[in-house]
Design an enzyme around this catalytic site. Structure first.
Site, PDB file in Angstrom:
ATOM      1  N   HIS A  65       0.829  -1.215   0.000  1.00  0.00           N
ATOM      2  CA  HIS A  65       0.000   0.000   0.000  1.00  0.00           C
ATOM      3  C   HIS A  65       0.866   1.268   0.000  1.00  0.00           C
ATOM      4  O   HIS A  65       0.513   2.271   0.617  1.00  0.00           O
ATOM      5  CB  HIS A  65      -0.942   0.038   1.205  1.00  0.00           C
ATOM      6  CG  HIS A  65      -1.951  -1.074   1.223  1.00  0.00           C
ATOM      7  ND1 HIS A  65      -3.219  -0.937   0.708  1.00  0.00           N
ATOM      8  CD2 HIS A  65      -1.866  -2.339   1.690  1.00  0.00           C
ATOM      9  CE1 HIS A  65      -3.883  -2.076   0.874  1.00  0.00           C
ATOM     10  NE2 HIS A  65      -3.088  -2.948   1.462  1.00  0.00           N
ATOM     11  N   ASN A  90     -10.279  -2.778   2.613  1.00  0.00           N
ATOM     12  CA  ASN A  90      -9.979  -2.810   1.183  1.00  0.00           C
ATOM     13  C   ASN A  90     -11.258  -2.585   0.381  1.00  0.00           C
ATOM     14  O   ASN A  90     -12.355  -2.585   0.941  1.00  0.00           O
ATOM     15  CB  ASN A  90      -9.402  -4.169   0.792  1.00  0.00           C
ATOM     16  CG  ASN A  90      -7.909  -4.289   1.099  1.00  0.00           C
ATOM     17  OD1 ASN A  90      -7.226  -3.294   1.297  1.00  0.00           O
ATOM     18  ND2 ASN A  90      -7.421  -5.521   1.131  1.00  0.00           N
ATOM     19  N   HIS A 135      -3.631   1.236  12.219  1.00  0.00           N
ATOM     20  CA  HIS A 135      -3.353   0.043  13.017  1.00  0.00           C
ATOM     21  C   HIS A 135      -4.683  -0.632  13.352  1.00  0.00           C
ATOM     22  O   HIS A 135      -5.557  -0.009  13.964  1.00  0.00           O
ATOM     23  CB  HIS A 135      -2.613   0.462  14.287  1.00  0.00           C
ATOM     24  CG  HIS A 135      -2.170  -0.678  15.153  1.00  0.00           C
ATOM     25  ND1 HIS A 135      -2.172  -1.992  14.732  1.00  0.00           N
ATOM     26  CD2 HIS A 135      -1.693  -0.692  16.421  1.00  0.00           C
ATOM     27  CE1 HIS A 135      -1.721  -2.757  15.714  1.00  0.00           C
ATOM     28  NE2 HIS A 135      -1.428  -2.007  16.751  1.00  0.00           N
TER      29      HIS A 135
HETATM   30 FE1  HDE Z   1      -2.405  -4.685   5.582  1.00  0.00          FE
HETATM   31  N1  HDE Z   1      -0.613  -3.874   6.009  1.00  0.00           N
HETATM   32  N2  HDE Z   1      -1.744  -6.483   6.196  1.00  0.00           N
HETATM   33  N3  HDE Z   1      -4.153  -5.576   4.993  1.00  0.00           N
HETATM   34  N4  HDE Z   1      -3.077  -2.956   4.900  1.00  0.00           N
HETATM   35  C1  HDE Z   1      -0.256  -2.596   5.819  1.00  0.00           C
HETATM   36  O1  HDE Z   1       0.856  -1.251   7.381  1.00  0.00           O
HETATM   37  C2  HDE Z   1      -0.628  -6.700   6.908  1.00  0.00           C
HETATM   38  C3  HDE Z   1      -4.494  -6.882   5.179  1.00  0.00           C
HETATM   39  C4  HDE Z   1      -4.332  -2.667   4.462  1.00  0.00           C
HETATM   40  O2  HDE Z   1      -3.195   3.558   3.970  1.00  0.00           O
HETATM   41  C5  HDE Z   1       1.075  -2.260   6.426  1.00  0.00           C
HETATM   42  O3  HDE Z   1       1.228   0.949   7.686  1.00  0.00           O
HETATM   43  C6  HDE Z   1      -0.524  -8.067   7.302  1.00  0.00           C
HETATM   44  C7  HDE Z   1      -5.896  -7.078   4.962  1.00  0.00           C
HETATM   45  C8  HDE Z   1      -4.421  -1.289   4.076  1.00  0.00           C
HETATM   46  O4  HDE Z   1      -1.556   3.427   5.420  1.00  0.00           O
HETATM   47  C9  HDE Z   1       1.493  -3.560   7.091  1.00  0.00           C
HETATM   48  C10 HDE Z   1      -1.626  -8.680   6.801  1.00  0.00           C
HETATM   49  C11 HDE Z   1      -6.379  -5.844   4.648  1.00  0.00           C
HETATM   50  C12 HDE Z   1      -3.161  -0.755   4.307  1.00  0.00           C
HETATM   51  C13 HDE Z   1       0.340  -4.470   6.732  1.00  0.00           C
HETATM   52  C14 HDE Z   1      -2.393  -7.679   6.125  1.00  0.00           C
HETATM   53  C15 HDE Z   1      -5.279  -4.925   4.673  1.00  0.00           C
HETATM   54  C16 HDE Z   1      -2.349  -1.819   4.829  1.00  0.00           C
HETATM   55  C17 HDE Z   1       2.051  -1.648   5.461  1.00  0.00           C
HETATM   56  C18 HDE Z   1      -2.024 -10.125   6.903  1.00  0.00           C
HETATM   57  C19 HDE Z   1      -7.819  -5.463   4.283  1.00  0.00           C
HETATM   58  C20 HDE Z   1      -2.698   0.652   4.018  1.00  0.00           C
HETATM   59  C21 HDE Z   1       2.213  -0.211   5.886  1.00  0.00           C
HETATM   60  C22 HDE Z   1      -2.050 -10.627   8.228  1.00  0.00           C
HETATM   61  C23 HDE Z   1      -8.760  -5.714   5.307  1.00  0.00           C
HETATM   62  C24 HDE Z   1      -2.955   1.560   5.182  1.00  0.00           C
HETATM   63  C25 HDE Z   1       1.402  -0.071   7.054  1.00  0.00           C
HETATM   64  C26 HDE Z   1      -2.549   2.966   4.836  1.00  0.00           C
HETATM   65  C27 HDE Z   1      -1.019  -1.670   5.213  1.00  0.00           C
HETATM   66  C28 HDE Z   1       0.322  -5.727   7.170  1.00  0.00           C
HETATM   67  C29 HDE Z   1      -3.606  -7.976   5.461  1.00  0.00           C
HETATM   68  C30 HDE Z   1      -5.452  -3.553   4.361  1.00  0.00           C
HETATM   69  C31 HDE Z   1       2.845  -4.094   6.704  1.00  0.00           C
HETATM   70  C32 HDE Z   1       0.618  -8.668   8.091  1.00  0.00           C
HETATM   71  C33 HDE Z   1      -6.676  -8.379   5.113  1.00  0.00           C
HETATM   72  C34 HDE Z   1      -5.619  -0.568   3.520  1.00  0.00           C
HETATM   73  O5  HDE Z   1       1.564  -3.426   8.469  1.00  0.00           O
END
Ligand code: HDE
Length: 705
Positions: free
Chosen positions: A74, A148, A339
């Site tokens: 993202h 999402n 978060h």
């Molecule tokens: Fe994320 N995801 N994600 N994700 N995600 C990040 O956090 C992660 C997941 C989503 O505009 C990171 O600050 C793991 C699902 C959005 O700043 C990180 C897993 C969904 C955004 C991270 C998931 C999301 C992130 C990268 C599986 C939809 C952008 C930078 C366990 C429900 C937020 C950050 C923004 C961002 C980890 C799965 C949505 C690395 C480990 C499911 C919208 O922390």
């Protein structure tokens, strides 16, 4: 559109840190005034730069440190502020969260939309999931709904996330492709991890190429838990529904926009907010009583599944309006830190293993990305409720804590901060858990195909065509035949016809029989065919003119479209103005060759013969019309403009003539004008076609564009 005031508690809080250089002198970071910043201090005019030149050193040093790590996923995003307000208080039976239940409370928000795969500078219109992350600055603390634009996910357990992300990101040796999923490593992962299949159907659908951030749905994805004031829990799924409907681009168009305007979605969001066309979404909830936890043929804790809306209705609870652009991209959009564990009283987690991993990951990632544990005090992240902790020190500590006691319990600071005992206290939901430690996926997570089939069955014919084309495109870029075969094999578990159609396109042997019979169930709510189609608000309409155009018609077109909320732009072969057929001139908004049909939703060609002749002689203008037609957009012309349509290869459609003053044949709308005035029916036809966004029953496969 929206009634909310742009001014709110967050905006006022930001006033304290906004810095405008107006009426100031240039200084160093130490506040010393400087009168020279173009030449370094040197020993003699042509001599070496001196180490004592603290201004030069400070300026360059700061510059050297201007970048922070981009988000692991993202990385590319766009943000805006706004407010959320609940419609009524009925949800208080289910949750103690005040921002969801007090209709008098307007909660400031910051929303960041994003793509997943590409870097910060990647294209907006790639085939990808879009992030839809909302930070609610509630009176009870910050709540982050990090969702999402698709309601399912690729994997079931967070431990697979690094594997998945490594597979989808640019390949490690070549660094290719940027902002795309059409490559071997992703599809290799997919063919070996069938739990991805439901989400891959979404990713191959038009949901992955939204027309606008303002025109896409959002989903919390996981099953969360609402908890009411008595401590009773209810499962919940969160939905955002855009008031403008859910609309998408077409694949050929997205690739062209990537070249014409790689900031297409970002600019669209910014400009609409700047113009006062504030995007709105309705927040909806699907509520499931805890007693019904095991009533579904999937597991509520499995994030690769949805709860079909027909089984559990989405109940609207409030409205989100985005009405303020950030002042500074880096300070706000880049530094915002979401978060999933930022929850407030009344909202809690479930044991979804993906959610549990996220609750670890987001805090961890902010520590490296924002350089330490004090990022929650950055202006965009700071809560509007009071923050009072015993956490101290660390990099970038920007508060001056004055109490002597930094521990609990204490007597030296009067016992403060004290433990609260009111309705604003967060108390963890008291879920009873027991079990042996075990690394094993639950049996209830094992059905990877039924919902992929449900999605497929729910699609309109044109959506199915687009999905087949998308699979063919993506697998067509995969070099290893065994990977193509592996994917087709899984598709044969989803739907036999789909598998055969894809196989035929990518040169692998089509399966002879279905691996699994199609259950035949569908969920109409999943199809974009059934989205809102009653507005043309904010749609961009190109009005093509040249010397000799009928100025009356142009004015009428602009007026009628503006009255209905659309945004007409007059384009011509040159900037400035063109000569009108009668007297005077018609003002031009932009030159045709600085834009392209792909950044418009529709095109209109007004009369007269002279203007149409001029346009018809210009290849770029002709291509503009052909391409709009190719991409299923409404194409309109007055009677004389029909010649331009024919020149553009829009043949074989029924036109208006003396017997019929207005015709609408597959979204080609034509009218006979009467002394420079077009009939009102022409605009009604045009508006209703444009409200439908695209004309999918038009066959454009033969159109060269
Ligand atoms: Fe994320 N995801 N994600 N994700 N995600 C990040 O956090 C992660 C997941 C989503 O505009 C990171 O600050 C793991 C699902 C959005 O700043 C990180 C897993 C969904 C955004 C991270 C998931 C999301 C992130 C990268 C599986 C939809 C952008 C930078 C366990 C429900 C937020 C950050 C923004 C961002 C980890 C799965 C949505 C690395 C480990 C499911 C919208 O922390």
């Amino acid at each position: 559109m929206a009634s909310q005031s742009r001014r709110d508690a967050k905006d006022e809080q930001l006033d304290q840190v906004r810095k405008d250089p107006q009426d100031t002198n240039l200084t160093t970071q130490q506040g010393v005034k400087i009168d020279h910043t173009d030449d370094a201090l040197t020993a003699g005019e042509r001599g070496p730069t001196l180490l004592e030149d603290f201004h030069t050193r400070e300026k360059i040093t700061h510059f050297d440190h201007e970048r922070i790590p981009e988000r692991v996923v993202h990385a590319r995003g766009s943000g805006a502020y706004g407010q959320f307000q609940p419609y009524s208080g009925w949800l208080s039976d289910y949750t103690a969260a005040r921002f969801l239940t007090d209709p008098q409370e307007q909660t400031p928000v910051f929303v960041r939309f994003s793509t997943v795969q590409g870097s910060k500078g990647s294209n907006d219109t790639v085939r990808d999931v879009r992030g839809f992350a909302t930070k609610f600055y509630t009176s009870q603390g910050n709540y982050d709904l990090v969702g999402n634009n698709m309601p399912a996910f690729f994997i079931q357990d967070g431990i697979k996330f690094p594997d998945f992300v490594h597979a989808v990101k640019p390949e490690p040796d070549t660094g290719i492709p940027q902002g795309a999923s059409a490559h071997d490593t992703l599809w290799d992962f997919v063919q070996l991890q069938p739990e991805t299949m439901h989400m891959m159907m979404w990713l191959m659908s038009d949901r992955a190429i939204p027309r606008s951030y303002r025109m896409m749905q959002g989903f919390g994805v996981h099953t969360f838990r609402l908890v009411n004031a008595e401590g009773r829990g209810t499962f919940v799924k969160f939905h955002w529904k855009p008031m403008l409907g859910t609309h998408s681009l077409v694949w050929d168009e997205t690739q062209k926009i990537a070249g014409k305007n790689s900031d297409y979605n970002r600019q669209d969001l910014w400009e609409n907010i700047a113009n006062g066309d504030y995007p709105e979404w309705e927040l909806g909830v699907q509520l499931v009583d805890e007693s019904r936890e095991h009533d579904f043929d999937f597991d509520l804790l499995d994030a690769t599944k949805i709860i079909p809306e027909e089984e559990v209705p989405v109940q609207p609870v409030g409205k989100l309006t985005l009405n303020r652009n950030p002042d500074n991209f880096f300070a706000e959009t880049e530094q915002v830190a979401f978060h999933t564990a930022n929850v407030v009283p009344g909202i809690d987690f479930t044991n979804d293993p993906l959610l549990q991993a996220r609750n670890f990951s987001y805090l961890d990632t902010q520590l490296i990305r924002l350089g330490g544990p004090n990022f929650s005090y950055l202006p965009v992240n700071r809560a509007i409720s009071d923050i009072s902790t015993h956490q101290r020190d660390g990099f970038q500590q920007n508060r001056v804590h004055t109490s002597k006691a930094t521990y609990h319990k204490n007597s030296l600071s009067g016992g403060c901060p004290a433990m609260a005992d009111d309705q604003d206290v967060f108390r963890h939901y008291q879920e009873k858990v027991e079990g042996a430690k075990i690394s094993k996926r639950s049996e209830s997570f094992k059905d990877h195909y039924s919902q992929a089939t449900l999605f497929w069955n729910s699609m309109a014919h044109w959506e199915k065509d687009h999905i087949i084309s998308a699979f063919r495109f993506e697998l067509g870029k995969v070099e290893h035949t065994h990977i193509r075969e592996g994917v087709v094999e899984h598709l044969n578990h989803v739907d036999h016809d789909l598998a055969v159609a894809v196989a035929e396109g990518v040169g692998v042997t089509p399966p002879s029989t279905a691996a699994r019979s199609n259950h035949g169930k569908s969920s109409p709510a999943l199809s974009q065919e059934n989205s809102v189609k009653d507005t043309i608000a904010t749609r961009q309409v190109a009005v093509l003119v040249a010397d000799g155009v009928d100025s009356g018609e142009v004015e009428q077109i602009k007026q009628e479209l503006t009255d209905r909320g659309a945004v007409p732009q007059v384009l011509s072969l040159r900037d400035g103005s063109v000569r009108a057929s009668s007297s005077g001139h018609v003002q031009v908004d932009a030159r045709i060759d600085t834009l392209a049909s792909v950044v418009f939703d529709a095109v209109v060609v007004p009369g007269t013969g002279e203007s149409v002749q001029n346009l018809s002689a210009d290849g770029y203008s002709v291509h503009f019309v052909t391409e709009a037609y190719k991409h299923f957009k409404p194409v309109a012309a007055s009677q004389e403009g029909v010649a331009m349509l024919q020149r553009a290869g829009v043949n074989g459609v029924r036109h208006a003539d003396d017997s019929q003053s207005v015709a609408n044949d597959h979204g080609v709308i034509t009218a006979v004008s009467n002394e420079g005035s077009l009939p009102s029916e022409f605009f009604e036809e045009f508006a209703s076609t444009l409200a439908g966004h695209r004309v999918w029953d038009r066959d454009t496969s033969h159109v060269p564009a």
